[in-house]
Design an enzyme around this catalytic site. Sequence first.
Site, PDB file in Angstrom:
ATOM      1  N   ARG A 164       0.844  -1.210   0.000  1.00  0.00           N
ATOM      2  CA  ARG A 164       0.000   0.000   0.000  1.00  0.00           C
ATOM      3  C   ARG A 164       0.872   1.250   0.000  1.00  0.00           C
ATOM      4  NH1 ARG A 164      -3.186  -3.876   2.421  1.00  0.00           N
ATOM      5  NH2 ARG A 164      -4.990  -4.262   1.073  1.00  0.00           N
ATOM      6  N   ASP A 193      -0.202  -6.643  -3.653  1.00  0.00           N
ATOM      7  CA  ASP A 193      -1.609  -6.402  -3.324  1.00  0.00           C
ATOM      8  C   ASP A 193      -2.254  -5.716  -4.519  1.00  0.00           C
ATOM      9  OD1 ASP A 193      -4.083  -5.920  -1.825  1.00  0.00           O
ATOM     10  OD2 ASP A 193      -2.860  -6.413  -0.081  1.00  0.00           O
ATOM     11  N   HIS A 267      -6.886  -9.966  -4.283  1.00  0.00           N
ATOM     12  CA  HIS A 267      -5.918  -8.858  -4.199  1.00  0.00           C
ATOM     13  C   HIS A 267      -4.994  -8.884  -5.405  1.00  0.00           C
ATOM     14  CE1 HIS A 267      -7.121  -7.427  -0.222  1.00  0.00           C
ATOM     15  NE2 HIS A 267      -7.261  -8.684   0.123  1.00  0.00           N
ATOM     16  N   ASP A 330      -6.700 -14.317   1.522  1.00  0.00           N
ATOM     17  CA  ASP A 330      -7.770 -13.582   2.197  1.00  0.00           C
ATOM     18  C   ASP A 330      -8.612 -12.796   1.204  1.00  0.00           C
ATOM     19  OD1 ASP A 330      -5.453 -11.991   1.736  1.00  0.00           O
ATOM     20  OD2 ASP A 330      -6.332 -10.400   2.955  1.00  0.00           O
ATOM     21  N   GLU A 331      -9.847 -12.554   1.594  1.00  0.00           N
ATOM     22  CA  GLU A 331     -10.719 -11.581   0.941  1.00  0.00           C
ATOM     23  C   GLU A 331     -10.783 -11.756  -0.575  1.00  0.00           C
ATOM     24  OE1 GLU A 331     -10.208  -7.910   4.085  1.00  0.00           O
ATOM     25  OE2 GLU A 331      -8.759  -8.015   2.474  1.00  0.00           O
ATOM     26  N   TRP A 397      -6.661 -14.443  11.335  1.00  0.00           N
ATOM     27  CA  TRP A 397      -6.802 -12.982  11.469  1.00  0.00           C
ATOM     28  C   TRP A 397      -8.221 -12.554  11.787  1.00  0.00           C
ATOM     29  CZ3 TRP A 397      -9.415  -9.388   8.221  1.00  0.00           C
ATOM     30  CH2 TRP A 397      -9.969  -9.922   7.054  1.00  0.00           C
ATOM     31  N   PHE A 423      -1.980  -3.400  13.955  1.00  0.00           N
ATOM     32  CA  PHE A 423      -1.320  -2.190  14.442  1.00  0.00           C
ATOM     33  C   PHE A 423      -1.579  -0.973  13.550  1.00  0.00           C
ATOM     34  CE2 PHE A 423       2.089  -4.842  16.871  1.00  0.00           C
ATOM     35  CZ  PHE A 423       1.114  -5.257  17.748  1.00  0.00           C
ATOM     36  N   ASP A 424      -2.539  -1.102  12.606  1.00  0.00           N
ATOM     37  CA  ASP A 424      -2.995   0.120  11.930  1.00  0.00           C
ATOM     38  C   ASP A 424      -4.074   0.804  12.779  1.00  0.00           C
ATOM     39  OD1 ASP A 424      -4.705  -2.042  11.387  1.00  0.00           O
ATOM     40  OD2 ASP A 424      -5.217  -1.332   9.379  1.00  0.00           O
ATOM     41  N   GLU A 474      -2.373   1.150   4.622  1.00  0.00           N
ATOM     42  CA  GLU A 474      -3.206   2.048   3.815  1.00  0.00           C
ATOM     43  C   GLU A 474      -3.128   3.480   4.355  1.00  0.00           C
ATOM     44  OE1 GLU A 474      -4.192  -0.916   4.926  1.00  0.00           O
ATOM     45  OE2 GLU A 474      -5.702  -1.842   3.630  1.00  0.00           O
TER      46      GLU A 474
HETATM   47  C1  ACM Z   1      -6.359  -9.351   6.207  1.00  0.00           C
HETATM   48  O1  ACM Z   1      -6.376  -8.480   7.102  1.00  0.00           O
HETATM   49  N1  ACM Z   1      -7.060  -9.182   5.109  1.00  0.00           N
HETATM   50  C2  ACM Z   1      -5.570 -10.541   6.334  1.00  0.00           C
END
Ligand code: ACM
Length: 692
Positions: A164, A193, A267, A330-331, A397, A423-424, A474
Site C-alpha cells: 500500500r 496487493d 488482491h 484472504d478476501e 486474522w 497495528f494500523d 493504507e
Molecule cells: C487481512 O487483514 N485481510 C488478512
Amino acid sequence: MRASIGPWIAAALAAAGILFGSAVQAAPDITPKPVSMAEAAGALRISDGATLKIDNPADRKTAAFLADLTARAGGPKLKLSQAPRLAVITFARGDVADPEGYRLEVSSQGVLVTARTEAGMFYGAMTLWQLLTAEPGKTVTLQGMRIDDAPRFKWRGLMLDSARHYQSPAFIRSLIDVMAAHKLNTLHWHLTDDQAWRLEIRKYPKLTEVGGWRVPAGEAPARDIDPATGKPRLYGGVYTQAEVKALVAYAAERQITIVPEIEMPGHASAASVAYPFLAAAPGSRTAVPSDWGVYPDIFNTDERTIGFLQDVLDEVVELFPSTYIHVGGDEAVKDQWKASPTIQAQMKALGLKDEHALQSWFVQRMEKHLSAKGRRLIGWDEILEGGLAPGATVMSWRGIGGALAAAKAGHDTVLSPAPILYFDNRQTRRSDEPPGRHFVVRLEDVYAFDPMPTQLSEAERRHVLGLQGNLWVEHIRTEARAAHMLFPRGLAVAERAWSPVGTRDVADFMRRAEPATARIRRLGFAAAETPFKGPETIADPLYRDSRQLKLCTTNIAIALEDDAPVRGERATFMTDIMNPCWIWEGADLTGVGAVRVDVGQLPFNYQIGKDIEKVVAGNSRTPEGELEVRVGGCKAEPIVVPLKPAAGNPAVTTLEAKLPPTTGSQDLCFTFARPKVDPMWALSGVWLEPRK
Ligand code: ACM
C-alpha cells in the site's frame, strides 16, 4: 559460577505469595522478560574498550552486531578481540537445552554467555545489549547475576505491508535491528496487493515496471503533473532481487526469517494490470488502482495463470530461504469466478461444488508446488474455506476461530487476530496520534492477549506456532509513522511470544517498556511515545482536534490524512467514511459568537461493495454541498454554511458559522451535506470564537 538466592528471587517468590525479606533490589529491565534471573555475588564495570571474545567463529557476526548496536544506543564501545585469554565478555558454546536458549552470567571476573547454537548466542547477546544500554553512558556497572532463558514460541512475528506504501530497504533494516534486539524472529513481508506489486520477478518484469507504480487517489495527486511524461506523477517503488537478497541476509545474521507473501487468488489488481491474461475478468482494470478496501479482482484459474504464479513462486523460493511461503488467500471476492462461463465449466469438469472449493483447489496447486521444493505453504484463515490444503499452515486474522479450526484439524497455526494484533489501529485517543484506524489498541491491550487458546487440548496446542502483530499501511504513509505504529506494541508481541506462560504483570511491563522505547528511539527508530504520555489534558478549551471530538457513528472510522499538499505537511481528519458527523460534547458556549471549522475534501477511495449505498450523501442544497452546525445535539435545526469557498481548495479551508446568543454547555454537532459520495468532506479541527 553459582547463583545465590538473591533478592530478585525473593521478589519473584514474594509475587507468588511467599514473602521473603523486604529489602528488594530491582532486577534489571529486560524485555522480553527472561525465564529466570537471579542475583549473584560481585559486580562488573564495563567501559569503552572492553574486550569481547568468541569461542566459535560462527558467532563473529553476533559479536559485531552487539558492539555496533551497543555503540548506537549510547553504550560503551566494545572491542572484538581475537586472542586475549582474559576478555571482559566471553561467548562460549556449551550445553544449553533449548536450541534458542542461553545462559548469561555476570561476576566480578566478566560476562560469560553460553549457548549451544548461533541463535541461542544471539539471544544471549541481545540480553547483554539491554544490560549495557539501559541508560546511555560509556561506563556501565553490572550487578553479579545469572540469567537462564529460552523462548515460549517459535514464531515471534511482525508483518509489514509494503504494497500500500513502499518503505525503503534502509527502513526495513532498521526495523529488523529493533525486532532482533527484542528477540522477534519472523518478518512477514506483504509484497503484493491490489495497489502494488513490489517484488522484482525476472521472468515477468512488468509486474514491477507496471505494477509497482500508481497515481494516488485525489485531486492533488491528479494535478501533480510529471514534466517528463505530461501525466500525473507516479508513486511507488520496487524491491530489486539484489536488494531482497541483501535484506534476507541482513535479517538472517540477526536470526530473523523473512517470510514473503505473494497474494492469491484475490488482491490481484496490480498483477492483472501488468499482465491482463492473469485476470478472471480480463480487461476489467487498466491502471494500478489507488482505492483501499477489497477489490473484486481475482486471478484466472486457467493453466497459464497457475503456471505464471508457480513461476513467480520459483523465483520467490530462490530469494527467500524461509521454510514458510505465504500465499495470502484472504478476501478473495468470487463474483468474477461466478460470472465466467469458462471458469464455471472448469469447476464442473473438476467436480468442484462451489467457488470456495475452487479456491481450495487453487491453493492446493500452489501447496503441491511449494512442498515439492521443500517449502510449506501458509495462508490467511480463508484458506480453510472449501477444504485446507494438506500441510498448510493457517494465519488466523478474523479472530482466533481459524486457529482453533486449524489446530483441531492437525494443522499448524499462527495467531494474528484483528483488531488486537492489527497495528494500523491507533494506540491512544490523543490528538498527536498519526493517521490510523479509530479503534484503540493500547500497548497494554496487546500485552493482555494470550496466544494460547484455552479451548485447545494439550496435543492441539502443539500446533500453535506463535503470534504476530500486523501492520497494514493504507493509512500509514510514512516510515516514521510505520515505526510509531509498530513499536512499542512490538515489545508486547515479543514478550508474549518469548516469555514463559504466566508472565502477566502489565504494570511491570509498562514500566520496562518506557525506557525500552526510549532506547529504540536512540537507535533512530521512531517508536511511539504516546502510550506513556497519559490522557491528554485539553489545554485550550476553545479548540478541539477531530481526534478529540466524538464521532456520531463508527461504521468505518479512520483518522485519514489529506491528499494535499502533495509535498509537505497535511491535515488529519478523524471521520466515519460512511457518515461524516462529529459531536463536541458539552461545549461551553457562554460568550461564544461563532464556531470556526477547518474543513477539507478527501477522495472517497474505498472499495466497500454494496455498502456504498449506505454512505450518507445526496442530501445537499447546493452543487458544492454545505457544512451543517447544530447547537444542542444532532437533531437541532442546522446553521448552514456553504462549502463553495472551500470547493476549489484541495487542502484545508477555514469556514465560520455564526451562532445565536447562547449560554452554558451545549452539544455541538457537525455534519456535511454533499451531492455525492465523492469527494468526502471532513473536519480536522474546530474552535470557538468569542462574541465581539
Ligand atoms: C487481512 O487483514 N485481510 C488478512
